[in-house]
Every structure is written in C-alpha cells, then in structure tokens.
Motif scaffolding. Sequence first.
Motif, short mmCIF file in Angstrom:
data_model
loop_
_atom_site.label_atom_id
_atom_site.label_comp_id
_atom_site.label_asym_id
_atom_site.label_seq_id
_atom_site.Cartn_x
_atom_site.Cartn_y
_atom_site.Cartn_z
N ILE A 24 0.83 -1.20 0.00
CA ILE A 24 0.00 0.00 0.00
C ILE A 24 0.87 1.26 0.00
CG2 ILE A 24 -1.61 1.37 1.40
CD1 ILE A 24 -2.87 -1.34 2.26
N THR A 25 1.89 1.29 0.86
CA THR A 25 2.72 2.49 0.91
C THR A 25 3.55 2.65 -0.36
OG1 THR A 25 4.38 1.23 2.17
CG2 THR A 25 2.82 2.57 3.42
N GLU A 26 3.95 1.53 -0.96
CA GLU A 26 4.67 1.62 -2.24
C GLU A 26 3.78 2.26 -3.30
OE1 GLU A 26 7.05 -1.26 -5.43
OE2 GLU A 26 6.08 -2.11 -3.66
N VAL A 27 2.53 1.80 -3.40
CA VAL A 27 1.59 2.37 -4.37
C VAL A 27 1.29 3.83 -4.03
CG1 VAL A 27 -0.77 2.22 -5.26
CG2 VAL A 27 0.59 0.13 -4.92
N PHE A 28 1.17 4.12 -2.73
CA PHE A 28 0.89 5.49 -2.30
C PHE A 28 1.96 6.45 -2.79
CE2 PHE A 28 2.58 8.29 1.11
CZ PHE A 28 1.72 9.37 0.93
N TYR A 29 3.22 6.14 -2.54
CA TYR A 29 4.29 7.04 -2.96
C TYR A 29 4.35 7.15 -4.49
CZ TYR A 29 6.24 7.66 1.71
OH TYR A 29 6.43 8.01 3.03
N ARG A 30 4.15 6.03 -5.18
CA ARG A 30 4.17 6.08 -6.65
C ARG A 30 3.10 7.02 -7.17
NH1 ARG A 30 0.95 3.45 -9.85
NH2 ARG A 30 0.52 1.75 -8.38
N ASN A 48 16.16 7.14 0.59
CA ASN A 48 15.22 6.34 1.38
C ASN A 48 14.10 5.79 0.52
OD1 ASN A 48 16.72 6.81 3.68
ND2 ASN A 48 15.42 8.52 4.37
N GLN A 49 13.71 6.54 -0.50
CA GLN A 49 12.70 6.02 -1.43
C GLN A 49 13.27 4.87 -2.24
OE1 GLN A 49 9.44 6.76 -1.74
NE2 GLN A 49 9.63 8.11 0.02
N ARG A 55 9.07 3.79 2.95
CA ARG A 55 7.79 3.08 2.87
C ARG A 55 7.61 2.16 4.07
NH1 ARG A 55 9.89 2.47 -2.38
NH2 ARG A 55 10.35 0.26 -2.09
N GLU A 56 8.68 1.48 4.47
CA GLU A 56 8.62 0.58 5.61
C GLU A 56 8.30 1.34 6.90
OE1 GLU A 56 11.41 -2.83 7.78
OE2 GLU A 56 12.08 -1.86 5.93
N VAL A 112 -4.85 -1.70 -3.86
CA VAL A 112 -4.20 -2.93 -3.42
C VAL A 112 -5.21 -3.97 -2.94
CG1 VAL A 112 -2.61 -3.92 -1.71
CG2 VAL A 112 -2.04 -1.77 -2.86
N LEU A 113 -6.20 -3.53 -2.17
CA LEU A 113 -7.15 -4.49 -1.56
C LEU A 113 -8.39 -4.73 -2.40
CD1 LEU A 113 -6.87 -3.47 2.20
CD2 LEU A 113 -5.62 -5.24 0.95
N GLY A 114 -8.63 -3.91 -3.39
CA GLY A 114 -9.71 -4.16 -4.32
C GLY A 114 -11.09 -4.21 -3.69
#
Length: 401
Positions: A24-30, A48-49, A55-56, A112-114
Amino acid sequence: MLSAQSVPVVRATLPAVGASLGTITEVFYRRMFQERPELLRDLFNRTNQATGSQREALAGAVAAFATMLVEQPDERPDAVLSRIAHKHVSLGVTADSYPLVGRHLMAAVGEVLGDAVTPEVAAAWDEVYWLMANALIAAEARLYAYAGVADGDVWRPMEVTERRLEAHDAVSLVLRRTDGLPTRPFLPGQYVSVRVELPDGAHQIRQYSLSTAPDRKTWRITVKRETAGDGSVPDGEVSSRLHDNAQVGDLLDVSLPAGDLVLPDGDTPLILASAGIGITPMLSMLDHLARTSSARQVTVVHAARSPHDHPHREEQAELVARLAGAELQLWYEKDAHLSPHSGARSGRPALGHLRPRPDSTAYLCGPLPFMRAVRGDLLALGVHPSAVHYEVFGPDLWLSR
C-alpha cells in the motif's frame, strides 16, 4: 478516539491491511510522486525512497497507530507521533499537505485491496487516517507556535565559520547566523535539517544532530559521509556534497531545531549509549552537563568499528573527564588496543556488567541492531522500559521490524 462504528471494522480488517501495508505504501508514494514529482526532488529523501526504508517506516507507523486505537482506546496515541511531528517541522511541512497524502493513501488502499474495501471499510480507515493526520497537525502547530514562527517558516541561511575533520569519514561544520543575531536556543539532543542544491537541480534535505551544547553564538553539526558500498543506491547525496564542497564562508539553508530526544532536567542517573555517528546528540548532552557542572551519575557507552572510526573521540573523553560522576566505556570491533583509552574493549557492547540504579534514564542513538541489543541489556538490568529513549538517523524502522 475511533467512533463506535469504526472500531469493529478496523479491528476486523487490521490483519489484512497490516499485511498489505508494505505494498500500500509503495503504491501510495508512486501515485503521489506521479502527481507531484517536485516532492521527490525537493522534500522527500530520494535515497530512502530507493531503498524502500521510508515506505517501511510509514507502514510501521500506520500499523502502530491503528493498533493502539483499537487495543488501547483510552490512551492518547499522540506519543507515537511525536517523532514524526518533529521531523515534519524540521522539513517545514504544513497542514495543507495532509489532504493530498490522505487522498493518495486511501486510493492506494483501494488499489491494493480491491473489492475488500467496501464503503464501510473505506470510511473506517479514512477515519484512522484523519485521526492520525489531525494529531500531527495539532502537534506541529504547537511546535511552530513554540518556536514563534509561521507554520512552515523554518529555513534560515547560516554561514559556515569553521570546518574540521573529526574522523576519516566525518566532518564538523560550525554555523552562525548571517544577520549577527544570536542563534536560536535548542535542547541538548535536538537536530536541524540542512537543505542542499544538487547538480541535477534537486533540493535534498537531511537531518543532522547539533553536536555541542546550546550556544548563543554558533551551532555545530557533524556530517558522516554516507556510502552505499554495493552500488544498489547512490552514495549519500547530501553528505557527499557537504564533504566535498562546504567550506568556511559558504551559506547553507538550515532549519529551526527539532527533535524529541532531549535531555531532561533533574539529578537522576543517565546512561548515554551510542554507536558510530550516533555520538552526536550524546555530545550535546555531555557538553551541556559539563558546562553546567552537573553532579549527575553518567555512564557513557560508545561503540565504533575502530578508534580510527570514532568521531569526536578526544572531545568525548575530555567531556567525560570534566564530570565528576561520569565514566566512559568504549567498544571497538577491531584495533581496540590502539585506543588511547586504557579501558577500551574489543567486540560489540555487552552491558551485563553494569549496575544501573532503578531510576536511571537511558538515551540511545546508533544503528537499529545496536539500539535493540542495548535496550534489551538495560531492561534485563532493571531499567524501566519507559526510561529508555532512542533516536534513529533516517526513517524510524523500530516499529516495523
């Protein structure tokens, strides 16, 4: 506090959301950087990105906050967010950033969770986000008000007045205001942000502890040259730039002081444990104790690869010597016999021999494995968990690992 209707929804979905937070955080930043690429260039740490550590850290903070909301509803979770609020203030983050973050974070949850994200689930997690965001906004507003500045107005030009090599990979820079006025006061242990323009035009920001006691004339930061070593990500962009280019007479953009790892008043015993460049906030605390002729019992523990890799080695020993109730314990992975300190030990720190008083307060700064090991030793020796405080250089991964 979560609303009554949201508590069971968040509790039921927390395992699924928590397990997917990394994605989720990976998609958020993208998503956010696609809309606002300047944020990656001029605000967020690009290294850090690239490593995924930011993200972690975000995933760990969200999970910890949500878990506290459902498992400890009568406690204020603001303490979990204090470190983030101070970091945001050092960057000049303002309240108008939070709707953008919330929009992309909730969109990432849905992506992510659809179909699992029903309107009820979306509303509950939107409530979690805004509880977290509003707590941060309020905390940051208090910090700005305390500093006497408008929200986000944290940057000031500072002149480099002295440059000194403190170890083969660490250089200290003494800074003063350009208008001749006294420097802003800070608390021992706090840090500032430094904003540097890089060759590609980006402005990258990094935090550096103030490595002396508060002084009305100057500040001092100590910068370690960061190296990735394996070529997976670039070497430290800002640290390399400062090492290679910052000279006496240069101007740097520097933020107001921030940070919640600060030395409290009192006379209870202290344990200051650091490794590597983590020595810097401890130096500020030691310098303050020495300047105020403190009679507190102070145990200073420092670990480094070798005496050659120990920044401010002589200064640390001199400060400890000025305190009647202080002792210095050094640990080196190699070449301990080359240390001028006769009691230097070989290997990694093991504190089982200490006999701390139950009312001791400990401050830790260094790599995460070092701090986890030292904290474990201190708890086993009877130091209360609430009395062990830490500072992480970079994203705070303590909660996510």
